[in-house]
Design a protein around this motif. Sequence first.
Motif, PDB file in Angstrom:
ATOM      1  N   MET A  82     -43.762  90.295  20.638  1.00 58.50           N
ATOM      2  CA  MET A  82     -45.078  89.723  20.877  1.00 58.50           C
ATOM      3  C   MET A  82     -45.114  88.314  20.280  1.00 58.50           C
ATOM      4  O   MET A  82     -44.282  87.968  19.430  1.00 58.50           O
ATOM      5  N   PRO A  83     -46.042  87.493  20.704  1.00 60.12           N
ATOM      6  CA  PRO A  83     -46.157  86.158  20.101  1.00 60.12           C
ATOM      7  C   PRO A  83     -46.417  86.261  18.604  1.00 60.12           C
ATOM      8  O   PRO A  83     -47.139  87.151  18.138  1.00 60.12           O
TER       9      PRO A  83
ATOM     10  N   PHE B 267     -48.865  88.488  16.101  1.00 58.26           N
ATOM     11  CA  PHE B 267     -48.350  89.313  15.010  1.00 58.26           C
ATOM     12  C   PHE B 267     -49.035  88.954  13.693  1.00 58.26           C
ATOM     13  O   PHE B 267     -49.436  89.836  12.917  1.00 58.26           O
ATOM     14  N   ALA B 268     -49.166  87.663  13.431  1.00 56.99           N
ATOM     15  CA  ALA B 268     -49.803  87.226  12.191  1.00 56.99           C
ATOM     16  C   ALA B 268     -51.265  87.634  12.139  1.00 56.99           C
ATOM     17  O   ALA B 268     -51.806  87.935  11.060  1.00 56.99           O
ATOM     18  N   LEU B 269     -51.877  87.696  13.273  1.00 53.20           N
ATOM     19  CA  LEU B 269     -53.298  88.015  13.306  1.00 53.20           C
ATOM     20  C   LEU B 269     -53.556  89.515  13.173  1.00 53.20           C
ATOM     21  O   LEU B 269     -54.507  89.920  12.483  1.00 53.20           O
ATOM     22  N   HIS B 270     -52.718  90.338  13.782  1.00 53.16           N
ATOM     23  CA  HIS B 270     -53.024  91.769  13.872  1.00 53.16           C
ATOM     24  C   HIS B 270     -52.171  92.652  12.957  1.00 53.16           C
ATOM     25  O   HIS B 270     -52.648  93.699  12.520  1.00 53.16           O
ATOM     26  N   LEU B 271     -50.933  92.273  12.680  1.00 58.01           N
ATOM     27  CA  LEU B 271     -50.036  93.146  11.928  1.00 58.01           C
ATOM     28  C   LEU B 271     -49.699  92.638  10.530  1.00 58.01           C
ATOM     29  O   LEU B 271     -49.481  93.447   9.612  1.00 58.01           O
ATOM     30  N   LEU B 272     -49.602  91.328  10.372  1.00 56.24           N
ATOM     31  CA  LEU B 272     -49.176  90.790   9.081  1.00 56.24           C
ATOM     32  C   LEU B 272     -50.084  91.192   7.926  1.00 56.24           C
ATOM     33  O   LEU B 272     -49.580  91.540   6.846  1.00 56.24           O
ATOM     34  N   PRO B 273     -51.418  91.156   8.057  1.00 56.71           N
ATOM     35  CA  PRO B 273     -52.263  91.573   6.924  1.00 56.71           C
ATOM     36  C   PRO B 273     -51.989  93.001   6.464  1.00 56.71           C
ATOM     37  O   PRO B 273     -51.941  93.276   5.257  1.00 56.71           O
ATOM     38  N   SER B 274     -51.785  93.899   7.408  1.00 62.78           N
ATOM     39  CA  SER B 274     -51.494  95.280   7.019  1.00 62.78           C
ATOM     40  C   SER B 274     -50.132  95.380   6.344  1.00 62.78           C
ATOM     41  O   SER B 274     -49.954  96.163   5.393  1.00 62.78           O
TER      42      SER B 274
ATOM     43  N   ASP C 292     -42.397  77.208   8.715  1.00 64.15           N
ATOM     44  CA  ASP C 292     -42.953  75.847   8.637  1.00 64.15           C
ATOM     45  C   ASP C 292     -43.852  75.729   7.408  1.00 64.15           C
ATOM     46  O   ASP C 292     -44.739  76.571   7.206  1.00 64.15           O
ATOM     47  N   PRO C 293     -43.642  74.703   6.578  1.00 63.95           N
ATOM     48  CA  PRO C 293     -44.491  74.556   5.375  1.00 63.95           C
ATOM     49  C   PRO C 293     -45.976  74.443   5.702  1.00 63.95           C
ATOM     50  O   PRO C 293     -46.825  74.801   4.888  1.00 63.95           O
ATOM     51  N   GLY C 294     -46.298  73.962   6.872  1.00 67.07           N
ATOM     52  CA  GLY C 294     -47.698  73.819   7.234  1.00 67.07           C
ATOM     53  C   GLY C 294     -48.315  75.065   7.818  1.00 67.07           C
ATOM     54  O   GLY C 294     -49.461  75.024   8.309  1.00 67.07           O
ATOM     55  N   SER C 295     -47.589  76.191   7.777  1.00 63.95           N
ATOM     56  CA  SER C 295     -48.105  77.427   8.346  1.00 63.95           C
ATOM     57  C   SER C 295     -49.291  77.931   7.538  1.00 63.95           C
ATOM     58  O   SER C 295     -49.318  77.828   6.301  1.00 63.95           O
ATOM     59  N   ALA C 296     -50.257  78.493   8.241  1.00 65.13           N
ATOM     60  CA  ALA C 296     -51.459  78.999   7.575  1.00 65.13           C
ATOM     61  C   ALA C 296     -51.173  80.242   6.751  1.00 65.13           C
ATOM     62  O   ALA C 296     -51.999  80.629   5.908  1.00 65.13           O
TER      63      ALA C 296
END
Length: 937
Positions: A850-851, A855-862, A894-898
Amino acid sequence: MAGLSLYFEDGHDDLDDFGFDDYGSECDGIRITAFLDAGQDNLTPLGRLEKYAFSENVFNRQIVARGLLDVLREFSDNENDFISVMETVARMSEDGEPTVRAELMEQVPNIAMFLHENRPNFPEAFSRYLVPIVVRYLTDPNNQVRKTSQAALLVLLEQGLMSKADMEGRVCPVLLELTEPSSDDDYKIEAVAIMCKLVTMLTKDTVEHLLLLRFCELCSDVRLFQVRKVCAANFGEFCSIVGQEATEKLLMPKFFDLCSDSLWGIRKACAECFMVVSNCTSPEVRRTKLSPLFINLISDQSRWVRQAAFQSLGRFISTFANPSITGLNFCEDGTLHEIPKISSERHRHKVTTSNSSNSRNSFIDGSPDSLIQPRSEQLQSTSDLTGPPSHHPEGNSSTQPKEDGISLGQPKHSAPLSRQQMDDCTVFNSFNFWRSPLPDITQDLQLLQEEERDEVIEKQDETMRDTEGEGKEDVPSLDAQGPATSSQIQKVLDCLQPHLDDPDVQAQVKVLSAALKAAQLESQREDADESVSESNGSTGSPTSDELSAMSELSLTDAQISDSPSSSPVLVDDSEHSSEESDLIENVEEDKDSDTAKTCDEEKSKVQNVIPQQLLDQYLSMTDPARAQTVDTEIAKHCAFSLPGVALTLGRQNWHCLKDTYETLATDVQWKVRRTLAFSIHELAVILGDQLTAADLVPIFNCFLKDLDEVRIGVLKHLYDFLKLLHADKRREYLYQLQEFMVTDNSRNWRFRYELAEQLILIIELYSHNDVYDYLRQIALNLCSDKVSEVRWISYKLVVEILQKLYACEAHDLGLNFINELIMRFCHCSKWVGRQAFAFICQAIVEEDCMPMDQFALHLLPSLLSLSSDPVPNVRVLVAKALRQSVLEKPYFKDPGSAYSDELEEALSELRMDKDRDVQFFSTMDPNRNVMDTSALI
């Protein structure tokens, strides 16, 4: 040598007096080469070797022979010492004690391998010292030594340690000498066995120049049956080496003699190697010579020979396979693929031409639906005796041969009809394919009937006069014609008896036998009808008998009523005449239907790819009587070889095997059904999608509901079978996939493991909606399995499903699936579920399912929330997922990643973790190869 370790104290001045008797077999810690250690005798290691190698104590010499490999290791650094040891070995080979020579020969392969790996001059040393020992021991008077040398020789050849020069110059001459007619029997039998095993490791030139002629002589050894038996068992290997030309010229006559040998063991050995021999011959020799020979083996008087022949029957039939007929060919990986078809117009023209000239079976545009059954000219000439089918134009029985003759004598009418049948398959008629189409002869028939009507009336008047003058007699009926027809059929059958070896003649005999039986049955029924007619008719009025006679002469009611000379009494007995006419018509229809049914059954089994007798014998393997007289597992052998037979016949001849396949699919033995289940996907490739949907799908459905032993065969190749079906037919199995979760034995976890593996492949066959609706729930259930291996493969299945949803841009379904994964695994009360979520997240990132923004929006926090999980095994996989996968993606790197700050904070906590494994994976270099952590799941 001063550094050699000493394992025991030498307490005797003269060890030769005691040898090694003080050290029994229970002393496992004693080195065999301990006798080389320095002792009180002041001898060098080589001197001690010489002392014990030629000691008077046999046990000492056995120990030295057993430890030669270790001795060579000790002296391998010094060239002079090495040569001295090899010379000692050569002298030891002449020891008079057989046990010493046997011990020495057992070490020869190991010594040869050591020399090959460690000595630069290995070929010279091996050829100089060891090869002469091996060759000499082949003629040793002791049986144990000879057997050991034969085994050592085979090992040396398998390892490629013996040169071609040594084989041709030393070994083969000895074998030829031992196989001379004047040689000792025991030596000869052993030499033949070693020669037959040797041939597979030699080149074609060596076998042809040195061994082939001697092998042919040995095949004809009349004195020793053991020699002939060994030759028969290894006949296929010789054929494979020397090739087709030498096989047909030199070996085939010997093979014929062996197949007719008086000993059943030799004939059995021939049956077992028949397929290999057949592969080395031309198609003409295979059909004209080997096929009749194999039929003789199948009908052998010995049950063991018949059993071996039936087991080899399917494999022998497979040697007739021709890619131009089957339309399939094997690739390098062993899979079947269709051969590109030629131009359809050219192919259609060829088929039309061959059909109009009464050629053998062919198929139109590769379609199995329009089959032209073979019909020989001889069968056409004799088919007139069987009588016409029920839908022939009715008329006088005496005119029927004439009608058949007319139809066969007018090809200008029949050819256009045949061409029309080929162009339009919907007008298919089994009768038209069995005989040449009948022309329209209505006008000629009317003229013939008018001429014969007068003859019938005259004959009737004569009968009435004879009845009045001489008393009651039998009226003329078809009985007068029936015996004549039966005699004609019997005469033709007698003429065909000497030619029963021809498969075509056998087919004709079967058809004519059925016709003869039907004619005799009709004759018996007509006698009964005649007696009933005589008892019911009045003594003064023979009108009903006359009507019966005219009815049996095939005169219709309309013709009788139109006759100007009809007797007025016919009207009075109309009820009797109509009942008798119906009875006779029913008898004729039964006869015609039975004959037509028999002809259709025989026709459906006829083909021209292989000799018909071979196919008939193969089809008979499902006969229950075979299991009693041949082999109880004959049906299993039939099922095992059926795909090969089907490939040989081609899909256009599938009708020959269809009934047999259905019989095997319903066999009471589950081993038979299991064999079919494991090969049904290969058969589907051979038959194509149309025949698969019509004939294999119903059987496939039955296998799905069978025992687990049968279902596993279907399950292992579920993807291979489903991909051959049409999309609508394939979709029907979505509802049945859930049934694989239920097994007869819940401990059979490998069944569920196989299901998960197949579902990973099957995903590509269905739409994303079907995957979400049906496969998703099965995958989630498998992820909760009790067995870790099943869970491990199921996590990969979940990842594939998610990738399918996002690849089809079904983001809503993908989001729903992600939420379900979070609820089921991330918030699971068991640490195994939370650990599985970390692994799934890592696999999603690595496979780019998946993009990364999704992934960062839906899976990374968990995933980050699990970095503080109380169970170390969960934190280990979280650290591994973040360090090896997530942070390696440019989106997060990327260092500028949120999300960079959150990731670094989580990794900092993991680096400070109290568990060493967590610290290791959180600080490990992503490019470093480490152990697989799947065992932790």
